[in-house]
Design a protein around this motif. Sequence first.
Motif, PDB file in Angstrom:
ATOM      1  N   SER A 261       0.798  -1.206   0.064  1.00  0.00           N
ATOM      2  CA  SER A 261       0.168   0.011  -0.108  1.00  0.00           C
ATOM      3  C   SER A 261       0.833   1.312  -0.021  1.00  0.00           C
TER       4      SER A 261
ATOM      5  N   CYS B  45      -4.659  -9.060   1.908  1.00  0.00           N
ATOM      6  CA  CYS B  45      -4.402  -7.796   2.564  1.00  0.00           C
ATOM      7  C   CYS B  45      -4.035  -8.178   3.960  1.00  0.00           C
TER       8      CYS B  45
ATOM      9  N   THR C  18      -1.722  -6.422   7.364  1.00  0.00           N
ATOM     10  CA  THR C  18      -1.114  -5.393   7.941  1.00  0.00           C
ATOM     11  C   THR C  18       0.118  -5.721   8.585  1.00  0.00           C
TER      12      THR C  18
ATOM     13  N   GLN D 123       2.036   0.333   4.815  1.00  0.00           N
ATOM     14  CA  GLN D 123       1.617  -0.463   6.152  1.00  0.00           C
ATOM     15  C   GLN D 123       1.124  -1.789   5.798  1.00  0.00           C
ATOM     16  N   GLU D 124       0.502  -2.135   4.529  1.00  0.00           N
ATOM     17  CA  GLU D 124      -0.300  -3.294   4.193  1.00  0.00           C
ATOM     18  C   GLU D 124       0.650  -4.183   3.026  1.00  0.00           C
TER      19      GLU D 124
END
Length: 573
Positions: free
Chosen positions: A102, A146, A148, A106-107
Motif C-alpha cells: 500500500s 491484504c 497489515t 503499512q499493508e
Amino acid sequence: MRGGFASSFDEIVVAIECWIEVRLSCGNGVWLSGVGLMFKSNNLVARIFERQIRTPPPGTSVFGSRQFYENLVPSHTIYDVQCPDHSFRKFTDDGLYLISFSRSHQELIVYRPTWLTFSCSGEDCDAHDLPVAARRFESFFTQLHCLTLASSNELLCKDFFLYVERNQFGIFATSTTQTHDAPATGGAVQGIPSIEMITFHLVRLEDGVILDEKVFHDDFIYLAHNTGVFLYDDLLAVVSLRYQAIHILQIKDSGHLVDVRAIGAFCREDDELFLESNLQFMEIGDKLKPQHSDASNDENMLQDDPSTRDSPFLGGIKQRLLSFIFRGIWNEETDQRLRVQCLKKKFYFHFQDYVDLVIWKVQFLDQHHLLIKFGSVDGVLSRSADHHPAFFAVYDMVDAEFVAFYQNSADELYLLYEQFVDHFLAPSRNFLHVKFISSHSNNMYALEQLRSIKNKSSSVSQFVKKTLASLPFPCQSQSPSPYFDQSLFRFDEKLISATDRHRQSTDHPIKFIARRQPKVPKFKIKPGPEEGSGDGRTKKISSFLFHPILPLVISVQQTLFLQQSVVNIHFRR
C-alpha cells in the motif's frame, strides 16, 4: 471465449497448406528437405510439428521449448490501466503471486495472476477493441490477501522481498526511522546509523498467515534491493552493519525462523565461553595484586565496570582474517630475510588498514561458504562505493576460517567472475525456470558485450574494479523471464534489463528484436501514456515487472513528485 495463448487461425491454415503442398508435389528425399526448410521457419505450428517428430539432443529439450517464446510475445498493450494505487514489487519466481504494498507502507497485498478472457461475437475478433470491463486490473489479477505488517511507527520496506519457493513463503521487512547520529555503544561501529527496530516477517502466501517474526533492536541492516539479506535454500544470512555480525537463520518447513549462529565477535559456538573464562582468570589475578592507594582502587573499580571496559581482543572474524592475510604473505617467500621484508611491506605497513576494515555485504556461495566484501567505514553507505578500496574474502563457516582473499582489482578474481559468474548466483539456480538467466558465463552474446566494454576501457584496472563492484550479488535481483534471454532477444540494456532496478523513462517504445531475425522487432514495451508525456522537463522513472512464464508485463511510470503512477499491462492477445 478467447484465450491469450490461442494461435492465429491463419498461421495454422498456412502451415497445413505448406505441409500438404510439399508432401504431395515432391518425392521422399525432397520432402525431407522441404521439412528441413519448414523447421527453420518462425511459424508456430511448424515448430510444434518439429517437436512432435524429432527428438532433441540430450539436455537441450528446455532450450528448444524456450524458443517458442519467439512466437508467444506480449503484443498488445492496455494503457493507463484502472488499478489500485499500490506500489507493485514483483512477481514471485514461480509466477504464482504478484507482490505489492500500500502507499501508506503499512499493508502487504498479494495477487494471483489470471489470464484475460472475454466474449466476442463476429468473425474477426482480433480487430475488435477489448471490452471496457476487460481493460481493468481485476481482469488480470485476483486479490488473495491484504495483511497489515507494520505498526503505527513502522514502515514496510517496499524494495525488500525474498521468496522461498519450496514452501511458498515470503520474507518481508518493516522498520522504524533511522537515527544518523546514534552513539556507538556496546561494540557498535562509529558512523553507522541506528534503527530502533527492524522486523523480518515470514508469511505463507498461500493463505496469508504470518508464521514467525525476527526482530533486531538498535541495529542497521541495509534492506534496499535485498542488499543486506541473502537467501540460500533454507538458510538466511542477515548482515548487521552496526555491530559487524552475520546472523545465520534457518527457515523451517513449519514456518519458524531459527537462529543457527552469529559470525562476528565470535565464530564458533564455544568462543564466547572460552574468552569469558580467560577474562575471569585475568580479573582474579588483578585482584590478588597489592593495592597501593585509594586512587588506584578507584581506577581498578572503573576497569572492572563492564560498561567502561573495552575488550582487549579484536573480533573473531577480524582475527581470522588477519591470520589468513599474514599466512598468505608468509608463504610467498621461503628465504627468512626476504620473508621478513615482505611482511613489513605488505602486512605490517597496512596493518591498521586491515584492522579498520568492516563488512559491507555478504552472500552465500554454497551452504558452507560465504563471500564477504570488506571496506572502509566511509564506503559502507556511500553511493559511490566504487571509489573506496574494497576486498573480497571467502569464509568457510564449518571450519571457521578464510580460504581466499582478493583486492577488488585482482585479475584472478575477475577471471573467476568472467568464466564462472553463475556460481556467484548459486541461490538462484535451485529451480528450473531460473537456470536460464543470461550471463557472460552461459551466453556468448553477453560475453561478447562484456569483452567489448573491456576492450573500450581506457584502464583495465578501473574496468575490473567497476565490474567486481557488483559482487556480492543482491539476492533474487534478476528476472527469470524468457524475454530477457539474450540467446532469443536483444534489447537496449540502458532502458531495460533483467536486473530489478528503476530506469529513466523514455517516450519511445523499447524494442525486443529476435536474434534469428535481427531486423524484425518481435514486440515493443512502451511505459507511460499512449500519446506520450507533454512535459519533457519532468524527470520520470519506470519499472518493469515481467511474469517469469507468461507473456505478461506490467510497466509502471512515475515521477519524483509523488504523483499517481501510470500503469500499463502488456500481454499476448
